[in-house]
Design a protein around this motif. Sequence first.
Motif, PDB file in Angstrom:
ATOM      1  N   GLY A 122       0.801  -1.223   0.000  1.00  0.00           N
ATOM      2  CA  GLY A 122       0.000   0.000   0.000  1.00  0.00           C
ATOM      3  C   GLY A 122       0.830   1.267   0.000  1.00  0.00           C
ATOM      4  O   GLY A 122       0.439   2.270   0.604  1.00  0.00           O
ATOM      5  N   LEU A 123       1.966   1.241  -0.688  1.00  0.00           N
ATOM      6  CA  LEU A 123       2.833   2.426  -0.723  1.00  0.00           C
ATOM      7  C   LEU A 123       2.126   3.590  -1.406  1.00  0.00           C
ATOM      8  O   LEU A 123       1.459   3.430  -2.428  1.00  0.00           O
ATOM      9  CB  LEU A 123       4.129   2.116  -1.476  1.00  0.00           C
ATOM     10  CG  LEU A 123       5.088   3.298  -1.654  1.00  0.00           C
ATOM     11  CD1 LEU A 123       5.693   3.709  -0.318  1.00  0.00           C
ATOM     12  CD2 LEU A 123       6.181   2.973  -2.657  1.00  0.00           C
ATOM     13  N   SER A 124       2.290   4.760  -0.830  1.00  0.00           N
ATOM     14  CA  SER A 124       1.811   5.992  -1.457  1.00  0.00           C
ATOM     15  C   SER A 124       2.827   7.082  -1.185  1.00  0.00           C
ATOM     16  O   SER A 124       3.071   7.455  -0.034  1.00  0.00           O
ATOM     17  CB  SER A 124       0.442   6.397  -0.898  1.00  0.00           C
ATOM     18  OG  SER A 124       0.011   7.622  -1.479  1.00  0.00           O
ATOM     19  N   THR A 125       3.468   7.573  -2.243  1.00  0.00           N
ATOM     20  CA  THR A 125       4.421   8.667  -2.137  1.00  0.00           C
ATOM     21  C   THR A 125       4.358   9.487  -3.413  1.00  0.00           C
ATOM     22  O   THR A 125       3.542   9.194  -4.300  1.00  0.00           O
ATOM     23  CB  THR A 125       5.852   8.131  -1.875  1.00  0.00           C
ATOM     24  OG1 THR A 125       6.711   9.232  -1.557  1.00  0.00           O
ATOM     25  CG2 THR A 125       6.405   7.371  -3.067  1.00  0.00           C
ATOM     26  N   SER A 126       5.184  10.494  -3.538  1.00  0.00           N
ATOM     27  CA  SER A 126       5.234  11.283  -4.770  1.00  0.00           C
ATOM     28  C   SER A 126       6.127  10.598  -5.793  1.00  0.00           C
ATOM     29  O   SER A 126       7.066   9.878  -5.429  1.00  0.00           O
ATOM     30  CB  SER A 126       5.767  12.688  -4.483  1.00  0.00           C
ATOM     31  OG  SER A 126       4.863  13.422  -3.705  1.00  0.00           O
ATOM     32  N   ASN A 127       5.836  10.836  -7.048  1.00  0.00           N
ATOM     33  CA  ASN A 127       6.729  10.406  -8.108  1.00  0.00           C
ATOM     34  C   ASN A 127       7.914  11.370  -8.142  1.00  0.00           C
ATOM     35  O   ASN A 127       7.847  12.465  -7.596  1.00  0.00           O
ATOM     36  CB  ASN A 127       5.994  10.420  -9.451  1.00  0.00           C
ATOM     37  CG  ASN A 127       6.451   9.310 -10.359  1.00  0.00           C
ATOM     38  OD1 ASN A 127       7.561   8.806 -10.211  1.00  0.00           O
ATOM     39  ND2 ASN A 127       5.617   8.924 -11.313  1.00  0.00           N
ATOM     40  N   GLY A 128       8.987  10.950  -8.761  1.00  0.00           N
ATOM     41  CA  GLY A 128      10.144  11.830  -8.817  1.00  0.00           C
ATOM     42  C   GLY A 128      11.251  11.216  -9.645  1.00  0.00           C
ATOM     43  O   GLY A 128      11.194  10.044 -10.016  1.00  0.00           O
ATOM     44  N   PRO A 129      12.301  11.980  -9.920  1.00  0.00           N
ATOM     45  CA  PRO A 129      13.402  11.476 -10.742  1.00  0.00           C
ATOM     46  C   PRO A 129      14.335  10.561  -9.952  1.00  0.00           C
ATOM     47  O   PRO A 129      14.666  10.829  -8.793  1.00  0.00           O
ATOM     48  CB  PRO A 129      14.132  12.758 -11.172  1.00  0.00           C
ATOM     49  CG  PRO A 129      13.861  13.727 -10.058  1.00  0.00           C
ATOM     50  CD  PRO A 129      12.490  13.395  -9.547  1.00  0.00           C
ATOM     51  N   ASP A 130      14.722   9.461 -10.554  1.00  0.00           N
ATOM     52  CA  ASP A 130      15.793   8.604 -10.035  1.00  0.00           C
ATOM     53  C   ASP A 130      15.509   8.093  -8.625  1.00  0.00           C
ATOM     54  O   ASP A 130      16.369   8.137  -7.745  1.00  0.00           O
ATOM     55  CB  ASP A 130      17.117   9.372 -10.057  1.00  0.00           C
ATOM     56  CG  ASP A 130      18.331   8.438 -10.123  1.00  0.00           C
ATOM     57  OD1 ASP A 130      18.145   7.256 -10.452  1.00  0.00           O
ATOM     58  OD2 ASP A 130      19.449   8.909  -9.841  1.00  0.00           O
ATOM     59  N   LEU A 131      14.290   7.583  -8.397  1.00  0.00           N
ATOM     60  CA  LEU A 131      13.935   7.046  -7.084  1.00  0.00           C
ATOM     61  C   LEU A 131      14.410   5.600  -6.963  1.00  0.00           C
ATOM     62  O   LEU A 131      14.196   4.786  -7.864  1.00  0.00           O
ATOM     63  CB  LEU A 131      12.426   7.120  -6.857  1.00  0.00           C
ATOM     64  CG  LEU A 131      11.828   8.523  -6.766  1.00  0.00           C
ATOM     65  CD1 LEU A 131      10.333   8.446  -6.525  1.00  0.00           C
ATOM     66  CD2 LEU A 131      12.512   9.340  -5.674  1.00  0.00           C
ATOM     67  N   ARG A 132      15.038   5.282  -5.839  1.00  0.00           N
ATOM     68  CA  ARG A 132      15.564   3.942  -5.583  1.00  0.00           C
ATOM     69  C   ARG A 132      14.999   3.415  -4.269  1.00  0.00           C
ATOM     70  O   ARG A 132      14.535   4.184  -3.417  1.00  0.00           O
ATOM     71  CB  ARG A 132      17.093   3.965  -5.501  1.00  0.00           C
ATOM     72  CG  ARG A 132      17.785   4.703  -6.655  1.00  0.00           C
ATOM     73  CD  ARG A 132      17.534   4.039  -7.997  1.00  0.00           C
ATOM     74  NE  ARG A 132      18.139   4.781  -9.090  1.00  0.00           N
ATOM     75  CZ  ARG A 132      19.290   4.423  -9.674  1.00  0.00           C
ATOM     76  NH1 ARG A 132      19.963   3.366  -9.255  1.00  0.00           N
ATOM     77  NH2 ARG A 132      19.778   5.141 -10.685  1.00  0.00           N
ATOM     78  N   VAL A 133      15.079   2.098  -4.108  1.00  0.00           N
ATOM     79  CA  VAL A 133      14.682   1.456  -2.855  1.00  0.00           C
ATOM     80  C   VAL A 133      15.955   1.006  -2.142  1.00  0.00           C
ATOM     81  O   VAL A 133      16.708   0.187  -2.677  1.00  0.00           O
ATOM     82  CB  VAL A 133      13.752   0.253  -3.113  1.00  0.00           C
ATOM     83  CG1 VAL A 133      13.387  -0.431  -1.802  1.00  0.00           C
ATOM     84  CG2 VAL A 133      12.499   0.704  -3.856  1.00  0.00           C
ATOM     85  N   TRP A 134      16.178   1.544  -0.942  1.00  0.00           N
ATOM     86  CA  TRP A 134      17.398   1.265  -0.191  1.00  0.00           C
ATOM     87  C   TRP A 134      17.076   0.609   1.146  1.00  0.00           C
ATOM     88  O   TRP A 134      16.173   1.063   1.865  1.00  0.00           O
ATOM     89  CB  TRP A 134      18.144   2.566   0.105  1.00  0.00           C
ATOM     90  CG  TRP A 134      19.008   3.085  -1.004  1.00  0.00           C
ATOM     91  CD1 TRP A 134      18.992   2.703  -2.324  1.00  0.00           C
ATOM     92  CD2 TRP A 134      20.020   4.092  -0.900  1.00  0.00           C
ATOM     93  NE1 TRP A 134      19.921   3.409  -3.039  1.00  0.00           N
ATOM     94  CE2 TRP A 134      20.572   4.272  -2.184  1.00  0.00           C
ATOM     95  CE3 TRP A 134      20.498   4.851   0.145  1.00  0.00           C
ATOM     96  CZ2 TRP A 134      21.588   5.188  -2.446  1.00  0.00           C
ATOM     97  CZ3 TRP A 134      21.504   5.771  -0.098  1.00  0.00           C
ATOM     98  CH2 TRP A 134      22.044   5.931  -1.386  1.00  0.00           C
ATOM     99  N   LEU A 135      17.850  -0.424   1.488  1.00  0.00           N
ATOM    100  CA  LEU A 135      17.949  -0.895   2.863  1.00  0.00           C
ATOM    101  C   LEU A 135      19.159  -0.199   3.479  1.00  0.00           C
ATOM    102  O   LEU A 135      20.224  -0.146   2.853  1.00  0.00           O
ATOM    103  CB  LEU A 135      18.145  -2.405   2.912  1.00  0.00           C
ATOM    104  CG  LEU A 135      17.011  -3.290   2.380  1.00  0.00           C
ATOM    105  CD1 LEU A 135      17.426  -4.754   2.438  1.00  0.00           C
ATOM    106  CD2 LEU A 135      15.726  -3.056   3.167  1.00  0.00           C
TER     107      LEU A 135
END
Length: 203
Positions: A122-135
């Motif tokens: 259920g993720l909800s955030t803004s779109n944007g340039p060069d978004l990554r998923v980090w641990l």
Amino acid sequence: MTSRLLRAPLTWVAVTVLAAGAAFGLYWFQPWKLVTNTEVNEELAVVATATPSDAASTPDASSAPDASSAPDASSAPDASSAPDLGPVIVRSGEFITHEHDTSGTARIIRTTDGQLRLELVGLSTSNGPDLRVWLTDQPVRTGTAGWRVFDDGRWVELGRLKGNRGDQAYDIPAGVDLEGLSSVSIWCKRFAVSFGAAPLTTD
């Protein structure tokens, strides 16, 4: 006068520079992404949970059979007939807002074959340039003090964010040691800022 300006070499140089600057600005900031959404609906793990009926069906000591009626070892079921518990949640946490409004749940799942993966529910955030998923090994802090800390220590990139809304999963490479990795961030790599982050804790 106008025709002279149009014929002047410096005028065309200025026009070219301005056009190049505008094109670069659009590419770098990608402002249209702030008003568009990319939704993802991937299949997530079904995690088994105990129900009240399970507890109610557990016999108490007064109803336990005595030794004379207990089955012998030869009639006991072997381990191979034990039920498969299915995927389990290793760690989980709720997203908080950083530079952009962010909500949803992050959870690390261990699948039945022992693999680990991160699921964003259920993720909800803004779109944007060069978004990554980090641990990462950084604590999740509220306010602007928590926006830029996630590249200060150890981090593991799981890939580009598939969409700014919806359910999605990311495989965690087998060689990744989860020890010390206590958070997940939706990280804008281009501007080194977190859109939102979630702590990853055990229940």
